[in-house]
Design a protein around this motif. Structure first.
Motif, PDB file in Angstrom:
ATOM      1  N   LYS A  51     -46.063 -14.485 -40.811  1.00  0.00           N
ATOM      2  CA  LYS A  51     -45.765 -15.441 -39.929  1.00  0.00           C
ATOM      3  C   LYS A  51     -44.269 -15.702 -39.378  1.00  0.00           C
ATOM      4  N   GLU A  52     -43.565 -14.898 -39.831  1.00  0.00           N
ATOM      5  CA  GLU A  52     -41.907 -14.808 -39.600  1.00  0.00           C
ATOM      6  C   GLU A  52     -41.635 -16.359 -39.224  1.00  0.00           C
ATOM      7  N   GLY A  53     -41.095 -16.755 -38.091  1.00  0.00           N
ATOM      8  CA  GLY A  53     -40.604 -18.180 -37.805  1.00  0.00           C
ATOM      9  C   GLY A  53     -41.519 -19.433 -38.172  1.00  0.00           C
ATOM     10  N   LEU A  54     -43.057 -18.961 -38.212  1.00  0.00           N
ATOM     11  CA  LEU A  54     -43.959 -20.103 -38.461  1.00  0.00           C
ATOM     12  C   LEU A  54     -44.245 -20.333 -39.766  1.00  0.00           C
ATOM     13  N   ALA A  55     -43.442 -19.531 -40.928  1.00  0.00           N
ATOM     14  CA  ALA A  55     -43.597 -19.669 -42.088  1.00  0.00           C
ATOM     15  C   ALA A  55     -43.325 -20.980 -42.642  1.00  0.00           C
ATOM     16  N   PHE A  56     -44.143 -21.491 -43.679  1.00  0.00           N
ATOM     17  CA  PHE A  56     -43.475 -22.762 -44.488  1.00  0.00           C
ATOM     18  C   PHE A  56     -43.318 -23.942 -43.350  1.00  0.00           C
ATOM     19  N   PRO A  57     -44.380 -24.291 -42.883  1.00  0.00           N
ATOM     20  CA  PRO A  57     -44.328 -25.635 -41.950  1.00  0.00           C
ATOM     21  C   PRO A  57     -44.271 -26.841 -42.797  1.00  0.00           C
ATOM     22  N   GLY A  58     -44.609 -26.794 -44.012  1.00  0.00           N
ATOM     23  CA  GLY A  58     -44.568 -28.219 -44.806  1.00  0.00           C
ATOM     24  C   GLY A  58     -45.703 -29.225 -44.577  1.00  0.00           C
ATOM     25  N   HIS A  59     -45.810 -29.920 -45.733  1.00  0.00           N
ATOM     26  CA  HIS A  59     -46.869 -30.864 -45.670  1.00  0.00           C
ATOM     27  C   HIS A  59     -48.509 -30.531 -45.486  1.00  0.00           C
ATOM     28  N   GLY A  60     -48.542 -29.176 -45.751  1.00  0.00           N
ATOM     29  CA  GLY A  60     -49.942 -28.562 -45.839  1.00  0.00           C
ATOM     30  C   GLY A  60     -50.483 -28.350 -44.417  1.00  0.00           C
ATOM     31  N   LYS A  61     -49.602 -28.532 -43.318  1.00  0.00           N
ATOM     32  CA  LYS A  61     -50.214 -28.047 -42.049  1.00  0.00           C
ATOM     33  C   LYS A  61     -49.865 -26.660 -41.757  1.00  0.00           C
ATOM     34  N   GLU A  62     -50.812 -26.166 -40.858  1.00  0.00           N
ATOM     35  CA  GLU A  62     -50.594 -24.804 -40.634  1.00  0.00           C
ATOM     36  C   GLU A  62     -49.920 -24.728 -39.408  1.00  0.00           C
ATOM     37  N   ALA A  63     -48.846 -23.878 -39.157  1.00  0.00           N
ATOM     38  CA  ALA A  63     -48.039 -23.632 -38.252  1.00  0.00           C
ATOM     39  C   ALA A  63     -48.696 -22.682 -37.296  1.00  0.00           C
ATOM     40  N   LEU A  64     -48.768 -23.034 -36.124  1.00  0.00           N
ATOM     41  CA  LEU A  64     -49.858 -22.424 -34.976  1.00  0.00           C
ATOM     42  C   LEU A  64     -48.710 -22.018 -33.890  1.00  0.00           C
ATOM     43  N   THR A  65     -49.316 -20.915 -33.380  1.00  0.00           N
ATOM     44  CA  THR A  65     -48.308 -20.582 -32.039  1.00  0.00           C
ATOM     45  C   THR A  65     -49.017 -21.526 -30.992  1.00  0.00           C
ATOM     46  N   GLU A  66     -48.248 -21.274 -29.755  1.00  0.00           N
ATOM     47  CA  GLU A  66     -48.862 -21.910 -28.527  1.00  0.00           C
ATOM     48  C   GLU A  66     -50.190 -21.648 -28.086  1.00  0.00           C
ATOM     49  N   GLN A  67     -50.594 -20.231 -28.309  1.00  0.00           N
ATOM     50  CA  GLN A  67     -51.702 -19.725 -27.870  1.00  0.00           C
ATOM     51  C   GLN A  67     -52.717 -20.151 -28.781  1.00  0.00           C
ATOM     52  N   GLU A  68     -52.338 -20.185 -30.231  1.00  0.00           N
ATOM     53  CA  GLU A  68     -53.334 -20.532 -31.325  1.00  0.00           C
ATOM     54  C   GLU A  68     -53.874 -22.269 -31.102  1.00  0.00           C
ATOM     55  N   LYS A  69     -52.892 -22.914 -30.797  1.00  0.00           N
ATOM     56  CA  LYS A  69     -53.117 -24.477 -30.571  1.00  0.00           C
ATOM     57  C   LYS A  69     -53.866 -24.393 -29.368  1.00  0.00           C
ATOM     58  N   ARG A  70     -53.907 -23.890 -28.073  1.00  0.00           N
ATOM     59  CA  ARG A  70     -54.556 -23.984 -27.083  1.00  0.00           C
ATOM     60  C   ARG A  70     -55.953 -23.148 -27.422  1.00  0.00           C
ATOM     61  N   ILE A  71     -56.302 -22.493 -28.262  1.00  0.00           N
ATOM     62  CA  ILE A  71     -57.627 -21.884 -28.638  1.00  0.00           C
ATOM     63  C   ILE A  71     -58.293 -22.946 -29.334  1.00  0.00           C
ATOM     64  N   LYS A  72     -57.590 -23.682 -30.460  1.00  0.00           N
ATOM     65  CA  LYS A  72     -58.142 -24.732 -31.190  1.00  0.00           C
ATOM     66  C   LYS A  72     -58.686 -25.881 -30.271  1.00  0.00           C
ATOM     67  N   GLU A  73     -57.891 -26.235 -29.384  1.00  0.00           N
ATOM     68  CA  GLU A  73     -58.138 -27.333 -28.547  1.00  0.00           C
ATOM     69  C   GLU A  73     -59.317 -27.032 -27.519  1.00  0.00           C
ATOM     70  N   LEU A  74     -59.164 -25.613 -27.082  1.00  0.00           N
ATOM     71  CA  LEU A  74     -60.627 -25.366 -26.191  1.00  0.00           C
ATOM     72  C   LEU A  74     -61.686 -25.380 -27.092  1.00  0.00           C
ATOM     73  N   GLU A  75     -61.611 -24.706 -28.495  1.00  0.00           N
ATOM     74  CA  GLU A  75     -62.779 -24.839 -29.264  1.00  0.00           C
ATOM     75  C   GLU A  75     -63.445 -26.375 -29.526  1.00  0.00           C
ATOM     76  N   LYS A  76     -62.347 -27.215 -29.597  1.00  0.00           N
ATOM     77  CA  LYS A  76     -62.863 -28.879 -29.992  1.00  0.00           C
ATOM     78  C   LYS A  76     -63.493 -29.249 -28.527  1.00  0.00           C
ATOM     79  N   LYS A  77     -63.050 -28.863 -27.611  1.00  0.00           N
ATOM     80  CA  LYS A  77     -63.620 -29.319 -26.153  1.00  0.00           C
ATOM     81  C   LYS A  77     -65.026 -28.836 -26.145  1.00  0.00           C
ATOM     82  N   LEU A  78     -65.123 -27.575 -26.371  1.00  0.00           N
ATOM     83  CA  LEU A  78     -66.643 -26.869 -26.382  1.00  0.00           C
ATOM     84  C   LEU A  78     -67.442 -27.266 -27.392  1.00  0.00           C
TER      85      LEU A  78
END
Length: 100
Positions: A51-78
């Motif tokens: 995950k390089e720069g996205l490693a170790f986000p803290g508080h048990g939250k998964e660090a997502l790239t902008e594209q992954e965030k967009r995909i999750k948002e679209l999956e929720k809308k669907l």
């Protein structure tokens, strides 16, 4: 008696992984000196490598790239749209039945 789970900040994790990259030190030696298990150190190395720069986000939250965030948002809308569609289908079926 419960065991307190220790928490490590991202800088500590990155520095620990950096220490393992020294060819004069083994992972076991670094882990012993830091008071952590070698398995945990291997896990941190793998996460940092993947995950390089996205490693170790803290508080048990998964660090997502902008594209992954967009995909999750679209999956929720669907999912919401499909649920609304199913509710409307059932409502149409109920109201279209002929009264007895």
């Amino acid at each position: 008696m419960s065991v307190q789970r220790r928490k490590y900040d991202p800088d500590f994790k990155r520095n620990a992984v950096r220490l393992t990259e020294d060819p004069d030190r083994s992972v076991q030696e670094v882990a012993t000196n830091l008071g952590i298990s070698k398995d945990l150190l291997y896990k941190w190395r793998r996460e940092l490598r993947l995950k390089e720069g996205l490693a170790f986000p803290g508080h048990g939250k998964e660090a997502l790239t902008e594209q992954e965030k967009r995909i999750k948002e679209l999956e929720k809308k669907l999912k919401d749209a499909e649920m609304e569609r199913d509710i409307l289908k059932k409502a149409v079926a109920i109201f279209s039945k002929a009264p007895k």
